[in-house]
Design an enzyme around this catalytic site. Structure first.
Site, PDB file in Angstrom:
ATOM      1  N   ASP A  95      16.510-148.321 -11.451  1.00 27.36           N
ATOM      2  CA  ASP A  95      15.885-149.620 -11.266  1.00 27.36           C
ATOM      3  C   ASP A  95      14.735-149.482 -10.260  1.00 27.36           C
ATOM      4  O   ASP A  95      14.854-148.756  -9.271  1.00 27.36           O
ATOM      5  CB  ASP A  95      16.918-150.617 -10.743  1.00 27.36           C
ATOM      6  CG  ASP A  95      16.491-152.047 -10.969  1.00 27.36           C
ATOM      7  OD1 ASP A  95      16.693-152.543 -12.086  1.00 27.36           O
ATOM      8  OD2 ASP A  95      15.948-152.656 -10.042  1.00 27.36           O
TER       9      ASP A  95
ATOM     10  N   GLU B 176      12.271-147.719 -14.237  1.00 30.74           N
ATOM     11  CA  GLU B 176      11.218-148.723 -14.213  1.00 30.74           C
ATOM     12  C   GLU B 176      10.078-148.218 -13.337  1.00 30.74           C
ATOM     13  O   GLU B 176      10.221-148.149 -12.112  1.00 30.74           O
ATOM     14  CB  GLU B 176      11.761-150.037 -13.641  1.00 30.74           C
ATOM     15  CG  GLU B 176      12.803-150.694 -14.517  1.00 30.74           C
ATOM     16  CD  GLU B 176      13.307-152.005 -13.933  1.00 30.74           C
ATOM     17  OE1 GLU B 176      13.678-152.885 -14.701  1.00 30.74           O
ATOM     18  OE2 GLU B 176      13.325-152.132 -12.683  1.00 30.74           O
TER      19      GLU B 176
END
Length: 364
Positions: free
Chosen positions: A32, A62
């Site tokens: 993340d 990400e």
């Protein structure tokens, strides 16, 4: 955002990853907000988990570029552009936004107004859409960017008739092509963040769209991912028309909005208005739009549409797995073998075709 630019925080992250690989056999990891990690820390982690496993461990994340570390303000980030050449994959918003329409931060009427290549841009305008004929041509070219793995060096003839490398085509203020190798791009149209694809289409498709066509649109989105070079990423339930009743950030919404029906009877569209945080919108229109659609009995699919989508999705997986041509291992192979008949000026932007030439490959 755990400040892994600090030595001990990076050590905790790397040691934890090594433990999961060594003791639990984890063979792929997703990070993340990976853009908030230093590239150097992610590369050390990659070397460590590979050594622990005795084989390459796939790292995805990400790679968004924002916040206090944006544009390399504190260190070289593990973000889309900065990961170039690392072999670590980052999620691509290029094909995602072209397919779905709009972007991750839109709210209110914009969630309806900004249609995409999948859900009616220009060719099937909804009640709030504005006439933008050239937008569909741009979206079709961006779909091709995604199909080509968003590779920097791949050359495409655009709808304007210009022959350009993908890193010369603009995506906002960034290059459309940002990856050096197919392993560095993760293709998707739906994830746990933001609305599911079914819910996006519930907002953007004309309200009169049939249940059958809504299922077809969903599987067209899945096909774009399945036939793109790079890593194919599918969200749980995408195959069965998953809905979260328009909830755009359901991490704390409980089973009522996150549940999946594995009996294939319902996708739970219309479970109720999603929680107020993140769904009301800056103009307060989010709930009004949601209320209108969630109360419409013609939108939610029945068992027939869900079963059809499930079976089509399984066929797409079989097709992707059946040939290495849809999973070419290097940018050189993609540039050599992939082409787009019908692209360039005079194209029909609702038809995107690819040709992949397998001559000279083992088994072809």
């Amino acid at each position: 955002n755990t400040a892994t630019e600090n030595r001990m925080m990076a050590k905790l992250m790397i040691d934890s990853a090594a433990l999961w690989v060594r003791e639990y056999g984890i063979d792929s990891m997703r990070f993340d907000l990976m853009g908030h990690q230093p590239r150097e820390a992610m590369e050390r982690l990659q070397a460590r988990v590979n050594a622990e496993a005795g084989h390459p461990v796939q790292l995805l994340g990400e790679g968004w570029d924002f916040g206090e570390v944006a544009h390399g303000a504190r260190f070289v980030q593990a973000s889309q552009l900065s990961l170039n050449g690392s072999g670590i994959g980052s999620f691509s918003d290029r094909g995602r936004d072209a397919a779905r329409g709009g972007g991750a931060g839109e709210s209110g009427d914009d969630t309806v107004r900004h249609q995409g290549w999948l859900n009616g841009l220009v060719y099937a305008p909804n009640a709030l859409a504005s006439a933008r004929p050239k937008a569909l041509l741009t979206a079709a070219d961006m779909i091709r960017v995604g199909l080509a793995g968003s590779l920097r060096g791949y050359e495409l003839t655009t709808w304007r008739g210009e022959r350009k490398r993908l890193d010369q085509i603009t995506y906002g203020d960034q290059p459309a092509g940002y990856a050096s190798q197919p392993s560095e791009v993760v293709n998707y149209v739906e994830n746990h963040d933001n609305q599911t694809l079914f819910d996006v289409d519930a907002l953007k498709l004309p309200l009169a769209t049939s249940r059958e066509d809504r299922a077809r649109v969903q599987m067209l989105g899945a096909a774009v991912v399945a036939f793109s070079q790079g890593v194919a990423y599918f969200h749980a339930g995408q195959d069965i028309l998953r809905s979260k009743s328009l909830d755009r950030n359901s991490y704390d919404s409980g089973d009522w909005f996150n549940r999946l029906d594995w009996s294939y009877r319902s996708n739970h569209f219309g479970s109720g208005l999603p929680p107020r945080p993140d769904n009301l919108g800056h103009d307060g229109r989010g709930w009004a739009l949601a209320r209108e659609r969630l109360a419409d009995p013609s939108i939610a699919p029945g068992p027939a549409e869900i079963a059809w989508a499930r079976d089509v999705f399984r066929d797409l997986l079989k097709i992707r797995a059946s040939t290495p041509l849809l999973r070419l291992g290097s940018a050189e192979e993609v540039e050599k073998r992939l082409s787009f008949p019908g692209s360039g000026p005079g194209q029909n932007p609702v038809l995107v075709a690819t040709r992949i030439d397998g001559r000279g490959m083992a088994g072809y």
